[in-house]
Design an enzyme around this catalytic site. Structure first.
Site, PDB file in Angstrom:
ATOM      1  N   PRO A 194      62.530  80.960-113.076  1.00 57.69           N
ATOM      2  CA  PRO A 194      62.873  82.376-112.891  1.00 57.69           C
ATOM      3  C   PRO A 194      61.654  83.284-113.021  1.00 57.69           C
ATOM      4  O   PRO A 194      61.678  84.421-112.561  1.00 57.69           O
ATOM      5  CB  PRO A 194      63.858  82.643-114.021  1.00 57.69           C
ATOM      6  CG  PRO A 194      64.354  81.313-114.451  1.00 57.69           C
ATOM      7  CD  PRO A 194      63.215  80.364-114.214  1.00 57.69           C
ATOM      8  N   GLU A 199      65.910  74.620-122.007  1.00 54.23           N
ATOM      9  CA  GLU A 199      65.544  76.053-122.105  1.00 54.23           C
ATOM     10  C   GLU A 199      64.315  76.360-121.269  1.00 54.23           C
ATOM     11  O   GLU A 199      64.006  77.507-120.984  1.00 54.23           O
ATOM     12  CB  GLU A 199      65.277  76.438-123.572  1.00 54.23           C
ATOM     13  CG  GLU A 199      66.454  76.203-124.497  1.00 54.23           C
ATOM     14  CD  GLU A 199      67.780  76.607-123.813  1.00 54.23           C
ATOM     15  OE1 GLU A 199      68.638  75.715-123.625  1.00 54.23           O
ATOM     16  OE2 GLU A 199      67.886  77.782-123.410  1.00 54.23           O
ATOM     17  N   ARG A 208      62.540  73.572 -92.121  1.00 57.68           N
ATOM     18  CA  ARG A 208      62.797  74.312 -90.877  1.00 57.68           C
ATOM     19  C   ARG A 208      61.523  74.883 -90.283  1.00 57.68           C
ATOM     20  O   ARG A 208      61.523  75.382 -89.154  1.00 57.68           O
ATOM     21  CB  ARG A 208      63.809  75.423 -91.151  1.00 57.68           C
ATOM     22  CG  ARG A 208      65.165  74.916 -91.641  1.00 57.68           C
ATOM     23  CD  ARG A 208      66.050  76.057 -92.103  1.00 57.68           C
ATOM     24  NE  ARG A 208      66.479  76.879 -90.989  1.00 57.68           N
ATOM     25  CZ  ARG A 208      67.552  76.608 -90.238  1.00 57.68           C
ATOM     26  NH1 ARG A 208      68.270  75.542 -90.512  1.00 57.68           N
ATOM     27  NH2 ARG A 208      67.885  77.379 -89.232  1.00 57.68           N
ATOM     28  N   ASP A 223      63.653  83.328 -85.893  1.00 58.92           N
ATOM     29  CA  ASP A 223      62.766  84.460 -85.573  1.00 58.92           C
ATOM     30  C   ASP A 223      63.351  85.758 -86.082  1.00 58.92           C
ATOM     31  O   ASP A 223      62.633  86.617 -86.572  1.00 58.92           O
ATOM     32  CB  ASP A 223      62.543  84.526 -84.053  1.00 58.92           C
ATOM     33  CG  ASP A 223      61.310  83.685 -83.707  1.00 58.92           C
ATOM     34  OD1 ASP A 223      60.943  83.597 -82.555  1.00 58.92           O
ATOM     35  OD2 ASP A 223      60.761  83.124 -84.677  1.00 58.92           O
TER      36      ASP A 223
HETATM   37  C1  4FV Z   1      65.281  78.913-111.489  1.00 53.22           C
HETATM   38  C2  4FV Z   1      65.459  80.035-110.664  1.00 53.22           C
HETATM   39  C3  4FV Z   1      66.003  78.636-112.752  1.00 53.22           C
HETATM   40  C4  4FV Z   1      65.546  77.972-115.913  1.00 53.22           C
HETATM   41  C5  4FV Z   1      65.632  77.078-117.097  1.00 53.22           C
HETATM   42  C6  4FV Z   1      65.966  75.784-115.114  1.00 53.22           C
HETATM   43  C7  4FV Z   1      66.176  77.231-114.773  1.00 53.22           C
HETATM   44  C8  4FV Z   1      66.009  75.709-116.593  1.00 53.22           C
HETATM   45  N1  4FV Z   1      64.357  78.134-110.928  1.00 53.22           N
HETATM   46  N2  4FV Z   1      64.620  79.887-109.589  1.00 53.22           N
HETATM   47  N3  4FV Z   1      66.279  81.083-110.832  1.00 53.22           N
HETATM   48  N4  4FV Z   1      65.551  77.571-113.477  1.00 53.22           N
HETATM   49  O1  4FV Z   1      66.931  79.357-113.129  1.00 53.22           O
HETATM   50  O2  4FV Z   1      63.972  78.737-109.784  1.00 53.22           O
HETATM   51  O3  4FV Z   1      65.037  74.817-117.042  1.00 53.22           O
END
Ligand code: 4FV
Length: 255
Positions: A93, A121, A159, A174
């Site tokens: 995130p 976590e 893609r 496109d």
């Molecule tokens: C996430 C997202 C996501 C966070 C802790 C995996 C999680 C756990 N990854 N975009 N939104 N990852 O929430 O890519 O380890």
């Protein structure tokens, strides 16, 4: 393009990598994806990949040593055969927001990727410092793992590989490249519960159909994602339609 994926749930990728466009692209050798179980790189008999967080606070954190060993091992395997150092992406995130431009840049700049899928976590911060080149997020929400974001990224990248999406779809692609939402699509039946297909689409007049689709893509973007309009590449037809929608909107404001 060749992608190595590191995860503690390799089985999650099996159906995805043998289905539909991605499945055919992998089958036809247009796109190579190898999934590794992170536990293969553990050294203890419990094959543990997580531990208590320093400072407490509940939950578990993924350990750095196993990630560092794993990323270096799969990168070395790629590096030997490939042109150079693979680009190592942690799905999290905290990452750069994935969008059409990000997908195109990744596909254009890198032929070899290593994707790190976290769980628990999160991952010990030193993994980022030691073996991660970039973090990518698919959206501002917290998932239980990086596997689904990795699949989203793999599908979007696939893609971009020539030959993976047929002509029709590339036209579809496109639309987003020009920063607009796609125009509405219709198929049989021509009438459903009183809802009819726009006449122009039944006219066979392809110039008129193209003009209608351009205006409809513009209207859809105006109604659903006006934030995209500033960065969009508009045709004259669409610029006229936008001016019309804007003056119509101002009119309503005044009424
Ligand atoms: C996430 C997202 C996501 C966070 C802790 C995996 C999680 C756990 N990854 N975009 N939104 N990852 O929430 O890519 O380890």
């Amino acid at each position: 393009m060749r992608i190595q994926i590191l995860t503690i749930f390799p089985e999650l990728f099996e159906p995805f990598l043998r289905t539909s466009l991605v499945g055919r692209a992998v089958e036809d050798g247009l796109f190579e994806v190898t999934v590794h179980d992170l536990r293969e790189f553990t050294e203890d008999r419990h094959r543990s990949v997580d531990d208590e967080p320093y400072g407490g606070g509940g939950g578990m954190v993924m350990s750095a040593p196993v990630w560092v060993k794993a990323v270096r091992a799969v990168s070395a395997a790629l590096g030997e055969e490939g042109e150079g150092k693979p680009w190592r992406v942690l799905l999290s995130p905290q990452g750069r927001r994935l969008d059409d431009a990000a997908v195109r840049a990744l596909a254009a700049e890198h032929d070899e990727l290593v994707l790190l899928c976290g769980r628990y976590e999160g991952i010990d911060e030193r993994v980022r410092e030691l073996v991660v080149d970039e973090e990518i997020s698919i959206g501002d929400y917290v998932l239980s793992g990086g596997e689904l974001p990795a699949m989203v990224l793999v599908e979007a990248l696939s893609r971009q590989v020539p030959g993976v999406v047929g002509l029709a779809k590339s036209v579809h692609e496109d639309s987003f490249r020009r920063g607009l939402l796609d125009h509405p699509h219709y198929t049989r039946p021509a009438e459903l519960e009183g809802l009819e297909v726009p006449d122009v689409l039944l006219s066979g007049d392809h110039a008129a159909i193209e003009r209608w689709r351009e205006r409809a893509a513009l209207r859809a973007t105006w109604e659903k994602r006006p934030d995209l309009l500033d960065g969009a590449e508009l045709t004259d037809e669409q610029r006229r339609e936008l001016d019309r929608l804007r003056s119509e909107h101002e009119q309503h404001e005044e009424d």
